[in-house]
Scaffold this active site. Structure first.
Site, short mmCIF file in Angstrom:
data_model
loop_
_atom_site.label_atom_id
_atom_site.label_comp_id
_atom_site.label_asym_id
_atom_site.label_seq_id
_atom_site.Cartn_x
_atom_site.Cartn_y
_atom_site.Cartn_z
N MET A 30 105.21 52.16 50.73
CA MET A 30 106.56 52.18 50.13
C MET A 30 107.44 53.15 50.91
O MET A 30 108.45 53.64 50.39
CB MET A 30 106.48 52.57 48.65
CG MET A 30 105.65 51.56 47.85
SD MET A 30 106.05 51.47 46.11
CE MET A 30 105.67 53.11 45.58
N GLY A 31 107.07 53.42 52.17
CA GLY A 31 107.88 54.28 53.01
C GLY A 31 107.73 55.75 52.66
O GLY A 31 106.76 56.13 51.99
N GLU A 35 101.45 62.10 56.71
CA GLU A 35 100.19 62.09 57.47
C GLU A 35 99.13 61.19 56.81
O GLU A 35 98.30 60.61 57.50
CB GLU A 35 99.73 63.55 57.57
CG GLU A 35 98.81 63.93 58.70
CD GLU A 35 99.19 63.46 60.11
OE1 GLU A 35 98.27 63.07 60.83
OE2 GLU A 35 100.39 63.47 60.48
N HIS A 37 99.65 58.29 55.31
CA HIS A 37 99.92 56.93 55.80
C HIS A 37 99.50 56.81 57.26
O HIS A 37 98.95 55.78 57.67
CB HIS A 37 101.43 56.60 55.72
CG HIS A 37 101.98 56.59 54.32
ND1 HIS A 37 102.86 57.55 53.87
CD2 HIS A 37 101.79 55.73 53.29
CE1 HIS A 37 103.19 57.28 52.62
NE2 HIS A 37 102.57 56.19 52.24
N GLY A 147 94.59 54.12 50.67
CA GLY A 147 94.12 55.51 50.58
C GLY A 147 93.29 55.73 49.32
O GLY A 147 93.60 55.20 48.25
N LYS A 149 93.25 58.32 47.65
CA LYS A 149 93.98 59.11 46.67
C LYS A 149 94.37 58.24 45.47
O LYS A 149 94.34 58.69 44.34
CB LYS A 149 95.23 59.72 47.30
CG LYS A 149 95.89 60.64 46.33
CD LYS A 149 97.17 61.19 46.88
CE LYS A 149 98.14 61.38 45.77
NZ LYS A 149 99.00 60.24 45.50
O1 PAF Z 1 100.24 52.69 47.39
C1 PAF Z 1 101.40 52.27 47.57
O2 PAF Z 1 102.19 52.84 48.34
C2 PAF Z 1 101.88 51.03 46.83
O3 PAF Z 1 101.34 50.98 45.56
C3 PAF Z 1 101.59 49.72 47.60
C4 PAF Z 1 100.11 49.48 47.75
C5 PAF Z 1 102.27 49.77 48.96
C6 PAF Z 1 102.18 48.53 46.83
O4 PAF Z 1 103.55 48.66 46.65
#
Ligand code: PAF
Length: 282
Positions: A30-31, A35, A37, A147, A149
């Protein structure tokens, strides 16, 4: 790095050309990338030929409008980070491209809806299940990366993949932490300096509970002590602190070394809701 905004563009222009012999790794986000990601992206780059990252703040997984409104959007910065990591493709759709109409279906994950995140965020997992299904259908990855988390989200996504027979593998990457132990999260940037300090109450109590459990103390007594510690912190509001099986999310009343066990916590720090977990018996 190629950025595309529509699923059709990916499928017509790229997917057919690539799919013959290349494996595709996919990192949905979701942007507001951090680190954590980037570790997912590195894991994808290590084990697949091409990595696709999506950035989309999914409105239907927010059970709280304020949380959605305040969710950080840092697209320019994110794209720079992705370029630096040598990501091959970025899917950056707008709301209209993903939801030309509001979906009327709902996904129900049974027991997982009634415990921990499911209980405290009604509708959240349905929203997650719908968006990952849409993204899997658009991108058609061989492996998707998530992740640890978001432990319960991982369990939900594995159900989506299994129950709906998506032909892909789900790979899980360990939680990335700040030096002092705070789990990385896009929500951390909403914490004030004082809240950032107090946010350590999550990790510190996970560590404390783990040490106490492994030294033979009774789980319910540990949990009670920790709940009192949260009550004593005015900036914290604890949603749960539970010892669970990491796939079924069965809640344990006592610790059994022969069972897989994780401790999961969710707490508000000020207005920001944070979650974290720690494996005790992975
Ligand atoms: O973990 C996330 O950032 C969101 O839940 C995902 C998996 C991108 C779905 O919108």
């Amino acid at each position: 790095m190629q950025v595309f905004n529509h699923g059709a563009e990916w499928q017509k222009k790229w997917l057919q050309a690539l799919k013959t012999d290349k494996t595709i790794g996919f990192v949905p986000t979701m942007g507001a990338l951090h680190e954590g990601h980037l570790e997912l992206i590195r894991a994808s780059k290590k084990s697949t030929d091409l990595t696709v990252v999506s950035i989309f703040v999914n409105p239907i997984q927010f059970n709280n409008q304020e949380d959605f409104d305040k969710y950080p959007v840092l697209t320019t910065q994110d794209l720079k980070l992705l370029q630096k990591e040598n990501v091959d493709f970025v899917f950056l759709p707008n709301q209209e491209a993903i939801y030309p109409k509001k979906p009327i279906i709902n996904l129900d994950f049974g027991y997982l809806e009634r415990v921990l995140e499911g209980k405290f965020r009604p509708g959240h997992f349905s929203g997650v299940g719908i968006i990952v299904s849409k993204l899997f259908n658009i991108i058609r990855p061989d492996i998707a990366f998530f992740g640890q988390k978001d432990l319960q989200q991982v369990a939900v996504i594995k159900k989506v993949v299994g129950d709906l027979s998506f032909p892909l593998k789900v790979n899980i990457v360990a939680t990335v932490r700040e030096k002092d132990g705070l789990a990385l999260s896009s929500r951390n940037m909403r914490l004030s300096t004082q809240e950032r300090r107090k946010a350590l109450i999550l990790f510190n109590n996970l560590e404390f509970a783990k040490n106490e459990l492994l030294s033979g103390k009774n789980w319910l007594a540990i949990r009670k002590q920790i709940m009192l510690a949260f009550e004593a912190e005015p900036l914290a509001k604890l949603d749960y602190f539970e010892l669970v099986h990491p796939e079924t999310f069965q809640i344990y009343q006592e610790f059994d070394r022969s069972e897989k066990s994780f401790i999961c916590v969710a707490s508000f720090i000020g207005n920001v809701r944070l979650i974290d977990n720690l494996p005790i018996i992975p």
